[in-house]
Design a protein around this motif. Structure first.
Motif, mmCIF file in Angstrom:
data_model
loop_
_atom_site.group_PDB
_atom_site.id
_atom_site.type_symbol
_atom_site.label_atom_id
_atom_site.label_comp_id
_atom_site.label_asym_id
_atom_site.label_seq_id
_atom_site.Cartn_x
_atom_site.Cartn_y
_atom_site.Cartn_z
ATOM 1 N N UNK A 5 0.844 -1.190 0.000
ATOM 2 C CA UNK A 5 0.000 0.000 0.000
ATOM 3 C C UNK A 5 0.878 1.238 0.000
ATOM 4 N N UNK A 6 0.279 2.348 -0.418
ATOM 5 C CA UNK A 6 0.977 3.633 -0.407
ATOM 6 C C UNK A 6 0.173 4.597 0.459
ATOM 7 N N UNK A 8 0.676 8.534 1.621
ATOM 8 C CA UNK A 8 1.380 9.817 1.598
ATOM 9 C C UNK A 8 2.853 9.659 1.239
ATOM 10 N N UNK A 9 3.130 8.928 0.157
ATOM 11 C CA UNK A 9 4.494 8.804 -0.345
ATOM 12 C C UNK A 9 5.296 7.649 0.214
ATOM 13 N N UNK A 10 4.827 7.009 1.272
ATOM 14 C CA UNK A 10 5.532 5.871 1.855
ATOM 15 C C UNK A 10 4.830 4.588 1.435
ATOM 16 N N UNK A 11 5.619 3.549 1.140
ATOM 17 C CA UNK A 11 5.051 2.267 0.749
ATOM 18 C C UNK A 11 5.296 1.240 1.848
ATOM 19 N N UNK A 12 4.277 0.417 2.111
ATOM 20 C CA UNK A 12 4.340 -0.584 3.168
ATOM 21 C C UNK A 12 3.867 -1.925 2.620
ATOM 22 N N UNK A 36 -6.912 3.058 0.524
ATOM 23 C CA UNK A 36 -7.348 2.735 -0.826
ATOM 24 C C UNK A 36 -6.270 2.686 -1.877
ATOM 25 N N UNK A 37 -5.072 3.178 -1.581
ATOM 26 C CA UNK A 37 -4.013 3.175 -2.583
ATOM 27 C C UNK A 37 -3.235 1.862 -2.496
ATOM 28 N N UNK A 38 -3.776 0.828 -3.150
ATOM 29 C CA UNK A 38 -3.163 -0.499 -3.140
ATOM 30 C C UNK A 38 -2.396 -0.669 -4.451
ATOM 31 N N UNK A 39 -1.085 -0.874 -4.343
ATOM 32 C CA UNK A 39 -0.234 -0.985 -5.529
ATOM 33 C C UNK A 39 -0.117 -2.420 -6.028
ATOM 34 N N UNK A 40 -0.207 -3.403 -5.112
ATOM 35 C CA UNK A 40 0.003 -4.798 -5.489
ATOM 36 C C UNK A 40 -0.693 -5.687 -4.473
ATOM 37 N N UNK A 41 -1.262 -6.780 -4.951
ATOM 38 C CA UNK A 41 -1.847 -7.798 -4.074
ATOM 39 C C UNK A 41 -1.266 -9.138 -4.485
ATOM 40 N N UNK A 47 -0.420 -12.922 -8.444
ATOM 41 C CA UNK A 47 -0.046 -11.551 -8.089
ATOM 42 C C UNK A 47 -0.795 -10.591 -9.002
ATOM 43 N N UNK A 48 -1.477 -9.606 -8.410
ATOM 44 C CA UNK A 48 -2.144 -8.545 -9.170
ATOM 45 C C UNK A 48 -1.332 -7.271 -9.006
ATOM 46 N N UNK A 49 -0.836 -6.750 -10.116
ATOM 47 C CA UNK A 49 -0.050 -5.525 -10.089
ATOM 48 C C UNK A 49 -0.887 -4.413 -10.696
ATOM 49 N N UNK A 50 -0.974 -3.304 -10.007
ATOM 50 C CA UNK A 50 -1.767 -2.176 -10.487
ATOM 51 C C UNK A 50 -0.995 -1.336 -11.467
ATOM 52 N N UNK A 51 -1.718 -0.482 -12.181
ATOM 53 C CA UNK A 51 -1.091 0.410 -13.145
ATOM 54 C C UNK A 51 -1.668 1.812 -12.995
ATOM 55 N N UNK A 52 -1.369 2.611 -12.008
ATOM 56 C CA UNK A 52 -0.490 2.348 -10.864
ATOM 57 C C UNK A 52 -1.195 1.695 -9.682
ATOM 58 N N UNK A 53 -2.543 1.717 -9.627
ATOM 59 C CA UNK A 53 -3.262 1.136 -8.492
ATOM 60 C C UNK A 53 -4.102 -0.050 -8.938
ATOM 61 N N UNK A 54 -4.321 -1.001 -8.032
ATOM 62 C CA UNK A 54 -5.205 -2.132 -8.296
ATOM 63 C C UNK A 54 -6.640 -1.621 -8.132
#
Length: 103
Positions: A5-6, A8-12, A36-41, A47-54
């Protein structure tokens, strides 16, 4: 199952049941939030990769409380000018527990 997830600029990288410290949010302890900003699941080999978000993916979390990080010492020094300043800083965090990852 895990998600990246992202916030405010940090990814976890988070998993269900994990406790994460994110930057300070203005929320009450015990309340539920949605990230709500999910980049990958990822779930095993799928693996679902978003472009940029899923699209449609949400990570739900429960706010446990606020806490402070370790103290960082900032020392400023100017050579030959007798200038020395020693200050400290403690970053404030919101502690959350990941309750669910919805794809």
């Amino acid at each position: 199952m895990y998600a990246i997830i992202r916030d405010r600029g940090m990814q976890y990288r988070v998993e269900k049941g994990q406790v994460v410290n994110i930057d300070l949010l203005d929320v009450e302890p015990g309340s539920q939030i949605e990230l709500g900003e999910v980049l990958l699941i990822g779930d095993g080999d799928a693996v679902q990769v978003g472009a940029p978000l899923v699209s449609g993916a949400v990570v739900k979390a429960e706010v446990l409380g606020m806490k402070k990080g370790e103290k960082i010492i900032v020392f400023r020094y100017r050579n030959k000018k007798r200038y020395r300043r020693r200050t400290g800083h403690r970053q404030r965090y919101t502690e959350i527990k990941i309750s669910d990852i919805l794809a």
